[in-house]
Design an enzyme around this catalytic site. Structure first.
Site, short mmCIF file in Angstrom:
data_model
loop_
_atom_site.label_atom_id
_atom_site.label_comp_id
_atom_site.label_asym_id
_atom_site.label_seq_id
_atom_site.Cartn_x
_atom_site.Cartn_y
_atom_site.Cartn_z
N LYS A 15 0.85 -1.12 0.01
CA LYS A 15 -0.10 -0.10 -0.09
C LYS A 15 0.89 1.37 -0.10
O LYS A 15 0.51 2.25 -0.92
CB LYS A 15 -1.10 0.02 1.28
CG LYS A 15 -1.94 -1.08 1.50
CD LYS A 15 -2.74 -1.22 2.70
CE LYS A 15 -1.97 -0.87 3.72
NZ LYS A 15 -1.31 -2.50 4.02
N ARG A 90 -9.33 1.11 9.38
CA ARG A 90 -9.09 -0.48 9.71
C ARG A 90 -9.85 -1.17 10.24
O ARG A 90 -9.91 -2.54 10.62
CB ARG A 90 -7.71 -0.30 10.26
CG ARG A 90 -6.43 -0.43 9.64
CD ARG A 90 -5.31 -0.35 10.75
NE ARG A 90 -4.03 -1.10 10.23
CZ ARG A 90 -2.84 -0.58 9.75
NH1 ARG A 90 -3.00 0.55 9.11
NH2 ARG A 90 -1.84 -1.19 9.91
N ARG A 129 11.96 -5.04 4.74
CA ARG A 129 11.45 -3.94 4.44
C ARG A 129 12.44 -2.88 5.07
O ARG A 129 12.79 -2.92 6.34
CB ARG A 129 10.10 -3.54 5.04
CG ARG A 129 9.85 -2.14 4.84
CD ARG A 129 8.38 -1.94 4.99
NE ARG A 129 7.45 -2.18 6.25
CZ ARG A 129 6.32 -2.28 6.48
NH1 ARG A 129 5.44 -1.79 5.38
NH2 ARG A 129 5.88 -2.46 7.61
N ARG A 162 11.78 -0.60 10.69
CA ARG A 162 10.84 -0.08 11.75
C ARG A 162 10.96 -1.17 13.10
O ARG A 162 11.24 -2.22 12.88
CB ARG A 162 9.35 -0.06 11.02
CG ARG A 162 9.04 1.01 10.32
CD ARG A 162 7.84 0.95 9.38
NE ARG A 162 6.48 0.22 10.12
CZ ARG A 162 5.58 0.07 9.38
NH1 ARG A 162 5.24 0.35 8.45
NH2 ARG A 162 4.44 -0.42 10.24
N ARG A 173 0.34 -8.63 13.71
CA ARG A 173 -0.48 -7.36 12.88
C ARG A 173 -1.47 -8.19 11.50
O ARG A 173 -2.54 -7.73 11.26
CB ARG A 173 0.59 -6.63 12.05
CG ARG A 173 0.84 -5.33 13.08
CD ARG A 173 2.01 -4.50 12.87
NE ARG A 173 2.15 -4.22 11.38
CZ ARG A 173 3.24 -4.01 10.97
NH1 ARG A 173 4.29 -4.08 11.56
NH2 ARG A 173 3.34 -3.49 9.54
P1 ADP Z 1 2.16 -1.92 3.36
O1 ADP Z 1 2.08 -0.55 3.21
O2 ADP Z 1 1.04 -2.56 2.48
O3 ADP Z 1 2.38 -2.23 4.45
P2 ADP Z 1 4.79 -1.68 1.96
O4 ADP Z 1 4.42 -0.67 0.73
O5 ADP Z 1 5.45 -1.11 3.04
O6 ADP Z 1 3.24 -2.31 2.30
O7 ADP Z 1 5.61 -3.00 1.35
C1 ADP Z 1 6.08 -3.89 2.24
C2 ADP Z 1 7.41 -4.43 1.43
O8 ADP Z 1 7.22 -5.13 0.25
C3 ADP Z 1 8.50 -3.26 1.24
O9 ADP Z 1 9.81 -3.74 1.53
C4 ADP Z 1 8.23 -3.09 -0.32
O10 ADP Z 1 9.43 -2.64 -0.95
C5 ADP Z 1 7.87 -4.39 -0.77
N1 ADP Z 1 7.19 -4.57 -1.72
C6 ADP Z 1 5.91 -3.80 -2.09
N2 ADP Z 1 5.30 -3.91 -3.17
C7 ADP Z 1 6.00 -5.16 -4.01
C8 ADP Z 1 5.94 -5.67 -4.92
N3 ADP Z 1 4.90 -5.56 -6.03
N4 ADP Z 1 6.84 -6.54 -5.46
C9 ADP Z 1 8.10 -6.79 -4.50
N5 ADP Z 1 8.23 -6.25 -3.38
C10 ADP Z 1 7.13 -5.29 -2.99
P1 AMP Z 2 0.98 0.84 9.22
O1 AMP Z 2 2.24 1.94 8.89
O2 AMP Z 2 -0.13 1.09 8.44
O3 AMP Z 2 1.55 -0.76 9.12
O4 AMP Z 2 0.60 0.90 10.69
C1 AMP Z 2 1.46 0.65 11.78
C2 AMP Z 2 0.87 0.61 13.18
O5 AMP Z 2 0.05 1.83 13.44
C3 AMP Z 2 -0.25 -0.38 13.25
O6 AMP Z 2 0.20 -1.71 13.52
C4 AMP Z 2 -1.31 0.30 14.16
O7 AMP Z 2 -0.63 0.11 15.70
C5 AMP Z 2 -1.21 1.65 13.98
N1 AMP Z 2 -2.29 2.19 13.16
C6 AMP Z 2 -2.05 2.44 11.85
N2 AMP Z 2 -3.38 2.80 11.08
C7 AMP Z 2 -4.14 2.72 12.13
C8 AMP Z 2 -5.66 2.69 12.08
N3 AMP Z 2 -6.30 3.11 11.07
N4 AMP Z 2 -6.29 2.29 13.12
C9 AMP Z 2 -5.60 1.89 14.27
N5 AMP Z 2 -4.28 1.81 14.21
C10 AMP Z 2 -3.49 2.10 13.23
#
Ligand code: ADP
Ligand code: AMP
Length: 222
Positions: A15, A90, A129, A162, A173
């Site tokens: 995302k 969420r 990541r 992170r 999660r």
């Molecule tokens: P989310 O925001 O849904 O938690 P991220 O955008 O942070 O996901 O992506 C999670 C990990 O996967 C990151 O390390 C990113 O570089 C990698 N990633 C995202 N999309 C792809 C894809 N289509 N193919 C391979 N790796 C990806």
């Molecule tokens: P994310 O960056 O989306 O992976 O979110 C990291 C963390 O932030 C999550 O595991 C939750 O603890 C908190 N968080 C992010 N968005 C929300 C939401 N919409 N509602 C509640 N907690 C959230």
């Protein structure tokens, strides 16, 4: 009409990666609840201190706090022409609150883009990541590496892992996602807003599919 979009999907679906690219293409801001919480954490604000106890455990921050924070963000002038929401809503109460907020502004969602990825791949993506400390851009050590190790391609910022990127927290999660967020798929399906995108393809292919879906939904939107 403002282009209000949600990027939905489990942790690691891509995302954040896609939202950053779409934001550039579409000229609307990327609003990520997780990024806003992390900014508060970094600045050690009271909201950051409250959120930390939930984030560290992979639990959700309470709805009232999260909804208030997003409401404030959506009222900023840069959100006037639309937003790409990532990580919000969420829960069902958050989704209902969002509908209410947008309707008060005379707006409504154009599309909910659901990025589908199976669990094994999510865990692999999350484990590798790396995030830019300054701009929040995300990389993957093998699947999407930066040009220079440890350094962001966009602004040269230092990359870090992170604190909630540990295997134990990832599993929690994903479980929380299944329990509390997955029900939103049928919520938005019932409203005719959901578009499902195969997120297991390379980043560029996912972007192309998202842009096509947005174009189609945009034409259908009143
Ligand atoms: P989310 O925001 O849904 O938690 P991220 O955008 O942070 O996901 O992506 C999670 C990990 O996967 C990151 O390390 C990113 O570089 C990698 N990633 C995202 N999309 C792809 C894809 N289509 N193919 C391979 N790796 C990806
Ligand atoms: P994310 O960056 O989306 O992976 O979110 C990291 C963390 O932030 C999550 O595991 C939750 O603890 C908190 N968080 C992010 N968005 C929300 C939401 N919409 N509602 C509640 N907690 C959230």
């Amino acid at each position: 009409m403002p282009l209000d979009l949600i990027l939905m999907g489990p942790p690691g679906a891509g995302k954040g990666t896609q939202a950053k690219i779409l934001s550039q293409h579409l000229g609307i801001p990327h609003v990520a609840s997780g990024d806003i919480f992390r900014d508060h954490l970094h600045r050690q604000t009271p909201l950051g201190q409250l959120a930390r106890q939930y984030i560290d455990r992979g639990e959700l921050v309470p709805d009232d706090v999260t909804i208030g924070m997003i409401r404030e963000r959506l009222e900023q002038p840069d959100c006037r022409d639309g937003v790409i929401l990532d990580g919000f809503p969420r829960t069902l109460p958050q989704a209902r609150a969002l509908d209410q907020m947008l309707s008060e502004m005379g707006r409504s969602l154009v599309a909910v883009l659901y990025i589908r990825v199976q669990e094994e791949l999510l865990l692999r993506r999350l484990a590798g990541r790396w995030t830019c400390r300054t701009c929040g851009a995300v990389y993957h050590i093998e699947l999407n590496p930066p040009r220079t190790p440890g350094q962001c391609d966009l602004d040269g910022g230092a990359l870090y892992q992170r604190e909630d990127d540990t295997e134990e927290v990832h599993r929690r999660r994903i479980q929380v996602y299944q329990e509390q967020t997955a029900p939103l798929v049928s919520f938005y399906q019932d409203q005719g807003l959901l578009v499902e995108i195969d997120g297991e393809r390379p980043i560029q292919e996912v972007t192309t599919a998202l842009l096509q879906a947005i174009e189609i939904r945009r034409m259908a939107h009143p």
